[in-house]
Write an enzyme that holds these catalytic residues in place. Structure first.
Site, PDB file in Angstrom:
ATOM      1  N   GLY A   1       0.577  -1.383  -0.317  1.00 31.99           N
ATOM      2  CA  GLY A   1       0.435  -0.322   0.053  1.00 31.99           C
ATOM      3  C   GLY A   1       1.015   1.247  -0.149  1.00 31.99           C
ATOM      4  O   GLY A   1       0.371   2.489  -0.063  1.00 31.99           O
ATOM      5  N   SER A   2       2.584   1.027  -0.581  1.00 26.95           N
ATOM      6  CA  SER A   2       3.096   2.901  -0.797  1.00 26.95           C
ATOM      7  C   SER A   2       2.035   3.546  -1.553  1.00 26.95           C
ATOM      8  O   SER A   2       2.328   4.459  -0.705  1.00 26.95           O
ATOM      9  CB  SER A   2       4.217   2.710  -0.830  1.00 26.95           C
ATOM     10  OG  SER A   2       4.281   1.763  -1.976  1.00 26.95           O
ATOM     11  N   ASN A   3       2.111   2.660  -2.719  1.00 27.80           N
ATOM     12  CA  ASN A   3       0.833   4.399  -3.509  1.00 27.80           C
ATOM     13  C   ASN A   3      -0.666   4.475  -2.944  1.00 27.80           C
ATOM     14  O   ASN A   3      -1.201   5.457  -3.178  1.00 27.80           O
ATOM     15  CB  ASN A   3       0.499   2.947  -5.189  1.00 27.80           C
ATOM     16  CG  ASN A   3       1.972   3.062  -5.764  1.00 27.80           C
ATOM     17  OD1 ASN A   3       1.984   3.927  -5.762  1.00 27.80           O
ATOM     18  ND2 ASN A   3       2.495   1.719  -6.196  1.00 27.80           N
TER      19      ASN A   3
ATOM     20  N   LEU B   1      -4.220  -6.715  -6.911  1.00 27.76           N
ATOM     21  CA  LEU B   1      -3.725  -7.690  -7.892  1.00 27.76           C
ATOM     22  C   LEU B   1      -4.985  -9.165  -8.958  1.00 27.76           C
ATOM     23  O   LEU B   1      -5.118  -9.317  -9.362  1.00 27.76           O
ATOM     24  CB  LEU B   1      -3.293  -8.862  -7.551  1.00 27.76           C
ATOM     25  CG  LEU B   1      -1.138  -8.718  -6.976  1.00 27.76           C
ATOM     26  CD1 LEU B   1      -1.053  -9.659  -5.477  1.00 27.76           C
ATOM     27  CD2 LEU B   1      -0.983  -7.952  -8.293  1.00 27.76           C
TER      28      LEU B   1
ATOM     29  N   ASN C   1      -5.355   2.450 -13.184  1.00 26.26           N
ATOM     30  CA  ASN C   1      -4.463   1.136 -12.393  1.00 26.26           C
ATOM     31  C   ASN C   1      -3.031   2.181 -12.226  1.00 26.26           C
ATOM     32  O   ASN C   1      -2.730   2.911 -13.426  1.00 26.26           O
ATOM     33  CB  ASN C   1      -4.852   0.458 -13.370  1.00 26.26           C
ATOM     34  CG  ASN C   1      -4.080  -0.770 -12.752  1.00 26.26           C
ATOM     35  OD1 ASN C   1      -4.148  -1.090 -11.373  1.00 26.26           O
ATOM     36  ND2 ASN C   1      -2.970  -1.469 -13.726  1.00 26.26           N
TER      37      ASN C   1
ATOM     38  N   HIS D   1       0.405   1.000 -12.982  1.00 32.32           N
ATOM     39  CA  HIS D   1       0.942  -0.778 -13.404  1.00 32.32           C
ATOM     40  C   HIS D   1       2.467  -0.278 -13.643  1.00 32.32           C
ATOM     41  O   HIS D   1       3.023   0.153 -14.268  1.00 32.32           O
ATOM     42  CB  HIS D   1       1.332  -1.090 -14.995  1.00 32.32           C
ATOM     43  CG  HIS D   1       1.766  -2.660 -14.845  1.00 32.32           C
ATOM     44  ND1 HIS D   1       0.804  -3.802 -14.912  1.00 32.32           N
ATOM     45  CD2 HIS D   1       2.675  -2.930 -15.755  1.00 32.32           C
ATOM     46  CE1 HIS D   1       2.187  -4.802 -15.213  1.00 32.32           C
ATOM     47  NE2 HIS D   1       2.882  -4.219 -16.281  1.00 32.32           N
TER      48      HIS D   1
ATOM     49  N   ASP E   1      -4.375  -4.654 -18.253  1.00 33.36           N
ATOM     50  CA  ASP E   1      -3.389  -3.940 -18.346  1.00 33.36           C
ATOM     51  C   ASP E   1      -3.343  -3.405 -20.029  1.00 33.36           C
ATOM     52  O   ASP E   1      -2.363  -2.477 -20.606  1.00 33.36           O
ATOM     53  CB  ASP E   1      -2.176  -4.852 -17.646  1.00 33.36           C
ATOM     54  CG  ASP E   1      -1.961  -5.110 -16.927  1.00 33.36           C
ATOM     55  OD1 ASP E   1      -2.563  -3.950 -15.870  1.00 33.36           O
ATOM     56  OD2 ASP E   1      -1.126  -5.712 -17.085  1.00 33.36           O
TER      57      ASP E   1
ATOM     58  N   GLU F   1       6.539   5.554  -8.954  1.00 36.44           N
ATOM     59  CA  GLU F   1       5.330   5.459  -8.973  1.00 36.44           C
ATOM     60  C   GLU F   1       4.720   6.081  -8.113  1.00 36.44           C
ATOM     61  O   GLU F   1       3.288   6.836  -8.599  1.00 36.44           O
ATOM     62  CB  GLU F   1       4.924   4.320  -8.712  1.00 36.44           C
ATOM     63  CG  GLU F   1       5.322   3.435  -9.867  1.00 36.44           C
ATOM     64  CD  GLU F   1       4.385   1.879  -9.677  1.00 36.44           C
ATOM     65  OE1 GLU F   1       3.381   1.451  -8.700  1.00 36.44           O
ATOM     66  OE2 GLU F   1       5.899   0.942  -9.065  1.00 36.44           O
TER      67      GLU F   1
END
Ligand code: GRF
Length: 203
Positions: A22-24, A100, A117, A119, A160, A189
């Protein structure tokens, strides 16, 4: 002088879907907190019970839910549950931040061009089935690419394949391992996701 009407901005209500650290998610929550995004994360849904991102959300006093595929008879049933949560939270956008799961038509139809999303590769390269986590970075190194990066895109029914919003390059360095490349891409990111959301939200 006539009193000027205050411009009222309506904060975007974001529901984040996660599967891991969960760093994003943290980057998005921080940007909301600092006012760099005029938005609010109103709920976090994890595809697994162990995701570290759940702790980050709880620390930020954000409602959390787990929708693990194994707890449902089908992907559609899982997504119907996610949709019920999103509707209840009055979500404007769904953010897939290290999620995921694959979204079924139920979600795509309910949130057209409202599911985003991130990626960890320069799509359309290294996207699709099997390209997740370290696999992506291993593939980049195996191919001998000198440049990798990350991409933020709208989610469609493919994996994607949706329209690209923004991507950014990261150099592949001599001696890089999949782990070191992953770490460098992930660091970038955190900036990319916030910038891309600002563009989408017209900020
Ligand atoms: C990120 O590299 C993201 O692009 C990918 O999974 C990773 C998740 O990291 N889809 P985190 O959970 O946000 O730390």
């Amino acid at each position: 002088m006539p009193k000027q009407k205050k411009r009222r901005t309506v904060k975007k209500r974001l529901v984040a879907l996660i599967s891991g650290g969960g760093s994003n998610l943290q980057a998005v929550m921080d940007a909301c907190g600092l006012g760099n995004l005029d938005s609010k994360v109103v709920a976090v849904i994890s595809s697994n019970y162990e995701a570290g991102g759940l702790l980050r959300a709880k620390a930020a006093k954000i409602d959390t839910f787990v929708c693990a595929l194994g707890d449902f008879a089908s992907r559609e049933e899982r997504d119907a549950k996610i949709l019920r949560i999103a509707k209840k939270c009055k979500a404007d956008y769904l953010l897939l931040l290290g999620y995921l799961g694959i979204c079924s038509k139920i979600l795509i139809d309910a949130y057209p061009k409202k599911i985003i999303n991130i990626h960890p590769a320069l799509l359309p390269k290294y996207g699709g089935a099997g390209y997740f986590g370290l696999n992506v970075h291993k593939a980049v190194l195996d191919a001998g690419d000198k440049v990798s990066g990350a991409t933020v895109h709208y989610v469609d029914e493919g994996t994607d394949t949706g329209e690209i919003i923004m991507s950014r390059e990261v150099a592949v360095l001599d001696g890089d391992t999949a782990e070191s490349l992953q770490e460098r891409v992930l660091g970038m990111e955190h900036e990319l996701i916030v910038e891309a959301l600002r563009v989408v939200f017209g900020e």
